[in-house]
Structure formats: structure tokens, C-alpha cells
Scaffold this motif. Structure first.
Motif, PDB file in Angstrom:
ATOM      1  N   THR A 262       0.833  -1.205   0.000  1.00  0.00           N
ATOM      2  CA  THR A 262       0.000   0.000   0.000  1.00  0.00           C
ATOM      3  C   THR A 262       0.869   1.256   0.000  1.00  0.00           C
ATOM      4  OG1 THR A 262      -0.201   0.470   2.386  1.00  0.00           O
ATOM      5  CG2 THR A 262      -1.570  -1.312   1.490  1.00  0.00           C
ATOM      6  N   PRO A 321      -4.709   0.070  -7.310  1.00  0.00           N
ATOM      7  CA  PRO A 321      -3.842   1.020  -8.022  1.00  0.00           C
ATOM      8  C   PRO A 321      -4.416   2.432  -7.984  1.00  0.00           C
ATOM      9  CG  PRO A 321      -4.208  -0.966  -9.330  1.00  0.00           C
ATOM     10  CD  PRO A 321      -5.158  -1.036  -8.173  1.00  0.00           C
ATOM     11  N   GLY A 322      -3.546   3.396  -7.846  1.00  0.00           N
ATOM     12  CA  GLY A 322      -3.956   4.787  -7.892  1.00  0.00           C
ATOM     13  C   GLY A 322      -4.337   5.388  -6.560  1.00  0.00           C
ATOM     14  N   LEU A 323      -4.410   4.580  -5.495  1.00  0.00           N
ATOM     15  CA  LEU A 323      -4.745   5.143  -4.189  1.00  0.00           C
ATOM     16  C   LEU A 323      -3.536   5.875  -3.614  1.00  0.00           C
ATOM     17  CD1 LEU A 323      -6.821   2.420  -2.277  1.00  0.00           C
ATOM     18  CD2 LEU A 323      -7.624   4.366  -3.613  1.00  0.00           C
ATOM     19  N   GLY A 324      -3.746   7.121  -3.201  1.00  0.00           N
ATOM     20  CA  GLY A 324      -2.696   7.878  -2.552  1.00  0.00           C
ATOM     21  C   GLY A 324      -2.556   7.493  -1.094  1.00  0.00           C
ATOM     22  N   THR A 327      -5.776   8.326   1.069  1.00  0.00           N
ATOM     23  CA  THR A 327      -6.918   7.451   0.779  1.00  0.00           C
ATOM     24  C   THR A 327      -6.649   6.033   1.271  1.00  0.00           C
ATOM     25  OG1 THR A 327      -7.397   8.764  -1.186  1.00  0.00           O
ATOM     26  CG2 THR A 327      -8.437   6.604  -1.028  1.00  0.00           C
TER      27      THR A 327
END
Length: 442
Positions: A262, A321-324, A327
Motif C-alpha cells: 500500500t 492502483p492509484g490510491l494515494g 486514501t
């Protein structure tokens, strides 16, 4: 479901021979049990956060030796619960609890002087075996002192105190970690040993439940292994052990998942641990209030399995994918909230089922077997959950598979509990405290 659990647990103290009904107003037993739990847990909390560094940095063991030694120790400990629980049934749970608390203290004290792997293995095995037996004997002691309808409430309070004590102990352990000296680590071990001595002294002040009448062996079978022939109870204990895989999920798999899969910052691991500890301390008693019998306990475990499955799905989503960082952290917090909610409901339900379905004359033996799920989870759980969640090709699918296992185990608990209830012999149900009027050795 409405709360039908009394606010103040009913405890039946010992009455002199020929006296009138015992005074039901003495709250000494729950209070002393809580104080003993607090004394043990503060030392344990400090030990848990410092022991790995003590064994590797001061004693000089390798990480592999520590891991292998603890695995062997807890494997042996998982086998010790039944015979030591049977001893508590036969000799009286108070005296056996006091003895095993002192043996645990001696095992911790032995860690102060070990200087080799064989010595570490011997001390760790003694510690794990005494801990497993102590858990069974203390459950039998509680069953002998607290009315059946009040036991889940008392156990919930004990669990809340346990978490509070662990948090305080972890803070003390943090001071030792900051000092990072041999003396600081030895002080932690001395504190933990002293906590078990204090616990033994407090347990010795409790009234002494009369030892269970020794049941006659049926068809030449040893009564000390009766639980192994109780098929529905064995299945129930296995389902409970499966549900206890939640322990290595929180302590091992999730920290590694956060670090490797993560975008969440590293401090998220400690934040989720604090969240779990604080929630159990604050809400475990409330979560247990509706659990008053076998049906409500089965419903609690069934619901816990479903919520645990949901938490696994949320944890899987934290690596999308794409979670900062922000988030991913928020998703992990949501998963942790679901996890601790399921943990508290599972704990309450399993306490009620494990005690409520144990024959009154074999509570220690049955609790020794039912409680073996904890050392089994500690021994095999890390391998299972890390293989599912972090092994080659593992990931979100592993979380979903683990969640399905939780949901199925929770759903199966109710039918198995009803099967176990149908097979209880007439008159075998626990009817509450039966205390000896004589003073028994402690």
C-alpha cells in the motif's frame, strides 16, 4: 437484542456449614480477578514490545532461533492445556491457578539468566505451557465463582482490563526501548515476573471452589481425555481456532501488507494497533451485553464472521492502483474498525459457547482444549496468513479467501453449537458456583 446482563455480576461466596443463604453482596471475586489480570497484563505489554530485541541483542540469539524456539514452545503449550485443565478440575482451580501463575513468574525470571538457545527453549516452553494451563485453570476458577448468566460480562471486563494493561505496559516497554540497555531490558522482565507473583497473591485471596467430583471412567476410557471424544465440542473448538486467525492478521500480516503493498505511511501500523487496543478497552463490555446464552452467542459469532469477511475485503481494497497515501490510510482505518468490531463480538460469543457447553465437572479440561486455539493461532497462523496474503501470486484474492473462511466458520458455529447442546448428558449443564466451605490450600 435487549440487554439482560446484570450491571453488577452476581458472585456466590462460600457459606459456613449449616448457615443460611450466602451473602450475595460481596463483589470481591470479580474485583480480585480484574486486579490479577491488570497486574499480569502490564508486565506482558512491556515484555511483548521488548522481548525480541532482548533475545537477539542481549542474549545473542538469531532471529531464526527466536522464531523457531517460540514456535516449538507454543506448540508444546497447546498440548499442555488439557492435562493442566484436568488437574484444575481434580485438585481445585484456585490452587492450580496460583501454582501456574508462580511457574509462569519463574519462567519469565529464567529469561533474566539465559545465555544459550537450549536455555531459551526450555524457559520459553515452560512459559508457554504454564500460560496455557493458567488460562484453563482461571476459566475454571471463574466458572466456580461467577453465576453462568454473568460470566460473559465478567470476561468482557477482564478483556477490557487486559487491553488497558497491555497499553500501559507497551508504553513502559517503549521507555526501555529508548534506553536500549541491558539493565532496561532486565527491568522489564523483572516487572513481568513480579506481575505474575502479584497475580498469584490476588488469586490466593479468592474463595475456593470445590474440586469437581472425579467422574468414573466409562468403558475403560480415561476421564482426562473426555473432551477429545466429545465430537461436537471438538468441531466447535476447531471453528473457534479458525476464527482466531484474526490475531496474526492484525499483528503480522497487516503490518507487512501495509509496508509492501500500500501507499500508506509506516506510522499507520502503530495507529491501527492503538485503535484496536483503545476500542476493545472502551467497548468490549458493551459489545458483550447482548450475549446471554447459546443462541445469542451463536448469533454473535455468525455476525463476527461476516464482519471479519467485510474487513478482509476492505483491506484488499487498500492496495488498489492509484490510491494515494491519505486514501489508502482511510481505507485501512475502515478495515481496522470492522476488524475490531468483529473481534469483540467473536470474543463475547466464544466465551459463552466455550464455557456454556463444558460439563460442570470438566470445565478446566474443556477450557484447556477450547483455549488451545490461541497457541495454535500463534504457531500456525503466521504461516497461513502470510502465505495467503503475501506469498507469490497472493494479494487481494488471498484476502477474499481468508474472509470467506471467516464467514463460513462463523456461519457453521451456530449449527455445531446446537449439535453440542443436544448431546449434553442430562444434568451435565453448569448450574453455577459450588464453593467449598473449607479453606483449601492455595
Amino acid at each position: 437484542m435487549a440487554n439482560t446482563t446484570p450491571t453488577h455480576p452476581t458472585v456466590t461466596p462460600p457459606a459456613p456449614e449449616g448457615s443460611a443463604a450466602p451473602d450475595s453482596g460481596r463483589p470481591a471475586a470479580p474485583r480480585l480477578l480484574l486486579l490479577a489480570q491488570l497486574g499480569n497484563s502490564v508486565g506482558d505489554g512491556a515484555y511483548y514490545v521488548t522481548s525480541a530485541l532482548y533475545f537477539t541483542g542481549v542474549v545473542g540469539l538469531s532471529a531464526a532461533q527466536v522464531g523457531a524456539g517460540l514456535a516449538v514452545a507454543w506448540a508444546v503449550g497447546s498440548l499442555a492445556g488439557v492435562p493442566l485443565g484436568t488437574l484444575a478440575d481434580r485438585r481445585g482451580p484456585r490452587g492450580v491457578s496460583v501454582l501456574l501463575a508462580l511457574v509462569t513468574a519463574a519462567a519469565v525470571a529464567a529469561f533474566l539468566v539465559i545465555d544459550s538457545f537450549p536455555a531459551f527453549l526450555a524457559a520459553a516452553t515452560l512459559f508457554a505451557s504454564a500460560q496455557s494451563g493458567l488460562a484453563a485453570a482461571r476459566q475454571a476458577l471463574l466458572a466456580g465463582l461467577v453465576a453462568p448468566a454473568d460470566r460473559t460480562a465478567v470476561l468482557a471486563r477482564l478483556q477490557a482490563v487486559l487491553n488497558a494493561g497491555l497499553a500501559v505496559g507497551a508504553a513502559l516497554g517503549g521507555i526501555a526501548l529508548h534506553a536500549d540497555t541491558r539493565g532496561a531490558y532486565l527491568a522489564v522482565l523483572a516487572l513481568d515476573a513480579a506481575g505474575f507473583v502479584l497475580g498469584a497473591a490476588l488469586l490466593a485471596r479468592l474463595p475456593a471452589p470445590a474440586p469437581a467430583a472425579t467422574p468414573a471412567a466409562a468403558a475403560g476410557r480415561a476421564p482426562g481425555t473426555a473432551v477429545l471424544r466429545d465430537r461436537p465440542y471438538v468441531v466447535l473448538a476447531l471453528l473457534n481456532a479458525l476464527m482466531l486467525l484474526r490475531m496474526p492478521v492484525l499483528s503480522l500480516a497487516l503490518p507487512l501488507w501495509i509496508a509492501q503493498r500500500t501507499a500508506a505511511p509506516g506510522w499507520t501500523v502503530s495507529a491501527l494497533f492503538v485503535l484496536n487496543t483503545a476500542a476493545v478497552t472502551a467497548f468490549q463490555v458493551r459489545a458483550a451485553r447482548s450475549v446471554t446464552g447459546l443462541e445469542s452467542a451463536s448469533a454473535a459469532v455468525r455476525g463476527a464472521g461476516a464482519v471479519m469477511a467485510a474487513s478482509c475485503a476492505v483491506f484488499a481494497a487498500s492496495a488498489l492502483p492509484g490510491l494515494g497515501a491519505a486514501t489508502a490510510t482511510a481505507v485501512l482505518v475502515l478495515g481496522a474498525v470492522l476488524h475490531v468490531a468483529a473481534e469483540m463480538r467473536h470474543s463475547a460469543g466464544s466465551w459463552q459457547l466455550g464455557l456454556g457447553l463444558a460439563p460442570a465437572d470438566r470445565v478446566g479440561q474443556y477450557q484447556g482444549f477450547f483455549g488451545a486455539g490461541v497457541p495454535v493461532a500463534r504457531t500456525l497462523g503466521p504461516l497461513v496468513v502470510t502465505s495467503l496474503l503475501l506469498g507469490a501470486g497472493a494479494g487481494a484474492a488471498g484476502w477474499l479467501l481468508l474472509g470467506a473462511a471467516f464467514a463460513l466458520a462463523g456461519a457453521a458455529t451456530g449449527p455445531v453449537a446446537r449439535w453440542a447442546a443436544r448431546t449434553r448428558p442430562a444434568g451435565a449443564q453448569d448450574r453455577g458456583p459450588a464453593l467449598s466451605s473449607a479453606v483449601r490450600p492455595s
